[in-house]
Design a protein around this motif. Structure first.
Motif, PDB file in Angstrom:
ATOM      1  N   HIS A   2      79.581  72.984  50.283  1.00 38.80           N
ATOM      2  CA  HIS A   2      80.037  74.297  50.724  1.00 38.80           C
ATOM      3  C   HIS A   2      79.598  75.353  49.715  1.00 38.80           C
ATOM      4  N   ILE A   3      78.853  76.334  50.163  1.00 41.94           N
ATOM      5  CA  ILE A   3      78.501  77.486  49.339  1.00 41.94           C
ATOM      6  C   ILE A   3      79.185  78.699  49.955  1.00 41.94           C
ATOM      7  N   HIS A   4      80.160  79.251  49.255  1.00 39.96           N
ATOM      8  CA  HIS A   4      80.872  80.418  49.743  1.00 39.96           C
ATOM      9  C   HIS A   4      80.130  81.689  49.338  1.00 39.96           C
ATOM     10  N   ASN A   5      80.410  82.763  50.036  1.00 36.26           N
ATOM     11  CA  ASN A   5      79.799  84.042  49.677  1.00 36.26           C
ATOM     12  C   ASN A   5      80.076  84.390  48.221  1.00 36.26           C
ATOM     13  N   ALA A   6      81.278  84.074  47.764  1.00 34.53           N
ATOM     14  CA  ALA A   6      81.642  84.368  46.373  1.00 34.53           C
ATOM     15  C   ALA A   6      80.769  83.592  45.391  1.00 34.53           C
ATOM     16  N   ASP A   7      80.307  82.400  45.778  1.00 35.08           N
ATOM     17  CA  ASP A   7      79.436  81.618  44.905  1.00 35.08           C
ATOM     18  C   ASP A   7      78.085  82.311  44.738  1.00 35.08           C
ATOM     19  N   VAL A   8      77.550  82.817  45.843  1.00 35.96           N
ATOM     20  CA  VAL A   8      76.277  83.546  45.789  1.00 35.96           C
ATOM     21  C   VAL A   8      76.445  84.820  44.972  1.00 35.96           C
ATOM     22  N   ALA A   9      77.562  85.514  45.210  1.00 36.27           N
ATOM     23  CA  ALA A   9      77.822  86.752  44.475  1.00 36.27           C
ATOM     24  C   ALA A   9      77.930  86.483  42.975  1.00 36.27           C
ATOM     25  N   ALA A  10      78.546  85.367  42.603  1.00 40.82           N
ATOM     26  CA  ALA A  10      78.695  85.032  41.186  1.00 40.82           C
ATOM     27  C   ALA A  10      77.339  84.799  40.526  1.00 40.82           C
ATOM     28  N   VAL A  11      76.417  84.166  41.242  1.00 38.91           N
ATOM     29  CA  VAL A  11      75.073  83.954  40.706  1.00 38.91           C
ATOM     30  C   VAL A  11      74.374  85.298  40.493  1.00 38.91           C
ATOM     31  N   PHE A  12      74.474  86.183  41.485  1.00 45.28           N
ATOM     32  CA  PHE A  12      73.826  87.492  41.370  1.00 45.28           C
ATOM     33  C   PHE A  12      74.443  88.322  40.241  1.00 45.28           C
ATOM     34  N   THR A  13      75.760  88.244  40.084  1.00 47.49           N
ATOM     35  CA  THR A  13      76.422  88.983  39.006  1.00 47.49           C
ATOM     36  C   THR A  13      75.965  88.473  37.645  1.00 47.49           C
ATOM     37  N   GLU A  14      75.858  87.169  37.512  1.00 53.16           N
ATOM     38  CA  GLU A  14      75.401  86.600  36.244  1.00 53.16           C
ATOM     39  C   GLU A  14      73.962  87.003  35.959  1.00 53.16           C
ATOM     40  N   ILE A  15      73.118  87.005  36.984  1.00 55.19           N
ATOM     41  CA  ILE A  15      71.733  87.443  36.797  1.00 55.19           C
ATOM     42  C   ILE A  15      71.695  88.891  36.313  1.00 55.19           C
ATOM     43  N   ALA A  16      72.495  89.754  36.941  1.00 57.85           N
ATOM     44  CA  ALA A  16      72.539  91.163  36.536  1.00 57.85           C
ATOM     45  C   ALA A  16      72.999  91.294  35.085  1.00 57.85           C
ATOM     46  N   ASP A  17      74.026  90.525  34.707  1.00 57.33           N
ATOM     47  CA  ASP A  17      74.526  90.564  33.331  1.00 57.33           C
ATOM     48  C   ASP A  17      73.436  90.168  32.340  1.00 57.33           C
ATOM     49  N   GLU A  83      68.567  80.168  36.177  1.00 54.08           N
ATOM     50  CA  GLU A  83      68.363  79.087  35.218  1.00 54.08           C
ATOM     51  C   GLU A  83      67.389  79.504  34.118  1.00 54.08           C
ATOM     52  N   GLN A  84      66.377  80.284  34.481  1.00 51.40           N
ATOM     53  CA  GLN A  84      65.424  80.782  33.483  1.00 51.40           C
ATOM     54  C   GLN A  84      66.119  81.697  32.470  1.00 51.40           C
ATOM     55  N   ARG A  86      69.292  81.763  31.781  1.00 55.79           N
ATOM     56  CA  ARG A  86      70.231  80.965  30.996  1.00 55.79           C
ATOM     57  C   ARG A  86      69.523  80.254  29.849  1.00 55.79           C
ATOM     58  N   ARG A  87      68.269  79.829  30.089  1.00 60.14           N
ATOM     59  CA  ARG A  87      67.517  79.166  29.024  1.00 60.14           C
ATOM     60  C   ARG A  87      67.171  80.146  27.908  1.00 60.14           C
ATOM     61  N   GLU A  88      67.019  81.413  28.283  1.00 60.79           N
ATOM     62  CA  GLU A  88      66.621  82.433  27.310  1.00 60.79           C
ATOM     63  C   GLU A  88      67.787  82.955  26.490  1.00 60.79           C
ATOM     64  N   LEU A  89      69.032  82.825  27.012  1.00 64.70           N
ATOM     65  CA  LEU A  89      70.207  83.386  26.364  1.00 64.70           C
ATOM     66  C   LEU A  89      71.306  82.326  26.243  1.00 64.70           C
ATOM     67  N   PRO A  90      72.239  82.497  25.295  1.00 64.06           N
ATOM     68  CA  PRO A  90      73.299  81.494  25.121  1.00 64.06           C
ATOM     69  C   PRO A  90      74.281  81.496  26.282  1.00 64.06           C
ATOM     70  N   PRO A  91      74.912  80.359  26.557  1.00 63.88           N
ATOM     71  CA  PRO A  91      75.843  80.273  27.685  1.00 63.88           C
ATOM     72  C   PRO A  91      77.056  81.175  27.491  1.00 63.88           C
ATOM     73  N   GLY A  92      77.491  81.795  28.582  1.00 65.96           N
ATOM     74  CA  GLY A  92      78.703  82.601  28.560  1.00 65.96           C
ATOM     75  C   GLY A  92      78.547  84.003  28.045  1.00 65.96           C
ATOM     76  N   ILE A  93      77.360  84.368  27.573  1.00 68.33           N
ATOM     77  CA  ILE A  93      77.209  85.676  26.935  1.00 68.33           C
ATOM     78  C   ILE A  93      77.427  86.826  27.926  1.00 68.33           C
ATOM     79  N   GLY A  94      77.118  86.581  29.187  1.00 68.18           N
ATOM     80  CA  GLY A  94      77.307  87.634  30.188  1.00 68.18           C
ATOM     81  C   GLY A  94      78.758  88.048  30.345  1.00 68.18           C
TER      82      GLY A  94
END
Length: 572
Positions: A2-17, A83-84, A86-94
């Motif tokens: 199950h992929i919820h809309n919130a899951d997709v939104a969370a990925v996009f928010t992390e990318i923006a961060d 994922e790219q 995330r490899r460039e920056l430390p986890p959780g920094i966003g």
């Protein structure tokens, strides 16, 4: 999976961060943030849209590139760009960007100087005085950061009602697949239709509790199991939401549903009422001593107290028990009561669907009229219409009405209220419309007196029939602007202007308290979708939920009127 809309939104928010921390193109960052907001608040499931082969680029703010990313996330739970990064920056920094006062430059500085990449690390460093020695910070800045991160970490995480709805529908469907399950219902603040939800409560009627709780913890959206027993279990989902499950016998289902729906204050008053009758009420039923009197249905529980059924949306201890006892409960408005929608946008401004498509979709939702209210010229970011373009749209609507059956398209505009309270379009074009919605989209920082006077002046314009999203708030993003809502509501009564309840789950503006105030003053509320595409009409369900929390009845809602009644009302 199950992929919820919130899951997709969370990925996009992390990318923006992560893009922001890397100081990349601000337009690209904004595109991902807007896309996250669009997807999270979207009524239909993006997973379903992908599985149906729908063109996701038709969604507001979603181009071909972002549509491809959504499909990638639906199929794999993530995308290569995240994922790219995330490899460039430390986890959780966003997550540091969500601490007030920390912009991307300061986040990068904290990491470079002290290796800080989580709010918890930041809290410890501030408490130990490690920040004030960083060049450009100092003791005062350290204290501000300490207070901000403490406040951030102490906040209860909440989710919009729409995000909760997406989770609930999929999870309830999953639980209903199990053979020994007789009934499944969501409870808690979601069932009461609160605009935000902290966690979810699910009540199940079954004779086999261990089978149900075991099935529950195996749900593929579960990130970790918090507790697990034969009749109850708690889990945390991948999106961070906690879900609590309770399994009871069918004979106790109504009592359990009532108990776990709440609110706490409402339940306390019910138990007090039971005690006055010499009874005991709990999650298992209503009892006279050890003798069960009621429990299988909520109706039976209320009847045992001498009360009619009280709708979940009313259960906030705001006088609903007294109203039930005295026969004064409102006959709450329903989605079926709506005859039309008076706030919708097309590709002429910032919508993603054509005039014809919007009209046909509204008709398929049972509407008999649809008001097209594209933005006015001042809102350039939304490609607002000037008088000339609006005149062209008026002609297009006339032509469309000559061709369509079963629905009438009304000519409107969402006209901006300027700082001085004048409108963004001249009366010479407004008089050609059926109505205008006046809204504030700029200058949110005016003081209460100036903002109130500004809005009241706009409402005095004879062509303005509705005040759009009156408090201007965006849940989780922007606080309401300072305004005297009591004066606004009283002025609406004087000038005959309705107040909008914008059903976008990120707005839900008016809130429930202001709905109650409007009802008390005899001011009509217009429950509108503010649709920007054919997919947005489903958001009306959230507006209806908010209206019901505000005790609104059919007679209190402008767009429950038939088209003939609406036009007659506007002639007064």
């Amino acid at each position: 999976m199950h992929i919820h809309n919130a899951d997709v939104a969370a990925v996009f928010t992390e990318i923006a961060d992560l893009l922001e921390i890397e100081n990349q193109n601000p337009f690209r960052i904004r595109a991902y943030r807007n896309a996250a907001r669009t997807v999270e608040m979207l009524a239909p499931s993006v997973q379903t849209l992908v599985e149906e082969g729908r063109d996701l680029s038709e969604l507001p703010g979603i181009g071909a590139d972002l549509a491809g990313r959504i499909t990638e996330i639906v199929h794999g739970g993530t995308c290569e760009l995240r994922e790219q990064l995330r490899r460039e920056l430390p986890p959780g920094i966003g997550s540091l960007l969500r601490v007030p006062g920390l912009g991307p430059k300061r986040v990068k500085l904290l990491f470079d100087e002290r290796g800080i990449h989580t709010p918890e690390q930041l809290l410890r460093a501030a408490q130990e005085g490690q920040l004030q020695t960083i060049r450009g910070l100092g003791e005062k800045a350290e204290q501000r950061i300490l207070e901000a991160v403490q406040a951030q970490l102490s906040k209860e995480r909440r989710f919009s009602i729409a995000v909760a709805g997406q989770v609930v529908e999929a999870l309830v469907a999953y639980l209903r697949q199990l053979a020994p399950v007789a009934r499944v219902e969501p409870a808690g603040s979601y069932r009461r239709m609160r605009e935000t939800v902290g966690d979810l409560d699910i009540v199940v009627a079954s004779a086999d509790g261990p089978a149900v709780t075991g099935h529950f913890i195996r749900y593929d959206a579960v990130a970790r199991v918090l507790s697990h027993g034969p009749t109850r279990a708690s889990v945390e989902l991948h999106n961070g939401m906690q879900v609590d499950l309770r399994v009871v016998e069918e004979a106790s289902f109504g009592a359990a549903l009532n108990y776990f729906t709440g609110s706490k204050a409402h339940n306390i008053e019910l138990r007090k009422l039971a005690l006055k009758r010499g009874l005991k009420l709990n999650e298992y039923g209503m009892f006279a001593g050890e003798q069960p009197l009621a429990g299988e249905t909520e109706e039976a529980v209320f009847a045992a107290l001498g009360l009619p059924f009280i709708a979940p949306e009313l259960r906030e201890n705001r006088g609903e028990i007294e109203a039930a006892r005295d026969g004064r409960l409102p006959h709450l408005v329903t989605l079926h009561d709506l005859k039309g929608d008076l706030h919708a946008h097309t590709t002429a401004s910032d919508g993603r669907s054509s005039l014809r498509d919007m009209a046909q979709e509204a008709r398929s939702h049972g509407m008999t009229y649809l008001g097209i209210t594209d933005h006015s010229q001042q809102l350039t970011v939304a490609s607002g219409l000037d008088a000339e373009r609006l005149a062209q749209q008026i002609d297009e609507i006339d032509q469309l009405n000559a061709e369509l059956d079963g629905i009438t398209v009304l000519k409107g505009t969402e006209v901006d209220i300027r700082q001085d309270g004048t409108l963004d379009l001249p009366d010479s074009i407004l008089q050609r419309l059926d109505y205008a919605i006046a809204s504030v989209h700029t200058r949110f920082g005016l003081g209460s007196e100036a903002q109130t006077a500004r809005i009241m002046r706009a409402m005095d314009n004879r062509y303005v029939r509705i005040l759009g999203h009156p408090s201007g708030r965006l849940l989780f993003e922007r606080e309401p602007y300072p305004v005297d809502m009591g004066r606004i509501i009283r002025h609406a009564k004087e000038c005959g202007c309705a107040l909008e309840l914008d059903s976008q789950p990120g707005r839900l503006d008016l809130n429930d308290i202001y709905c109650m105030m409007a009802k008390d003053e005899g001011v009509l509320v217009s429950i509108d979708s503010d649709a920007h595409s054919v997919l947005d009409f489903d958001n009306l369900r959230w507006g209806i939920g908010q209206a019901r929390r505000g005790w609104l009845e059919k007679k209190n809602v402008l767009n429950t009127k038939t088209l003939a009644q609406l036009k007659a009302h506007w002639k007064h």
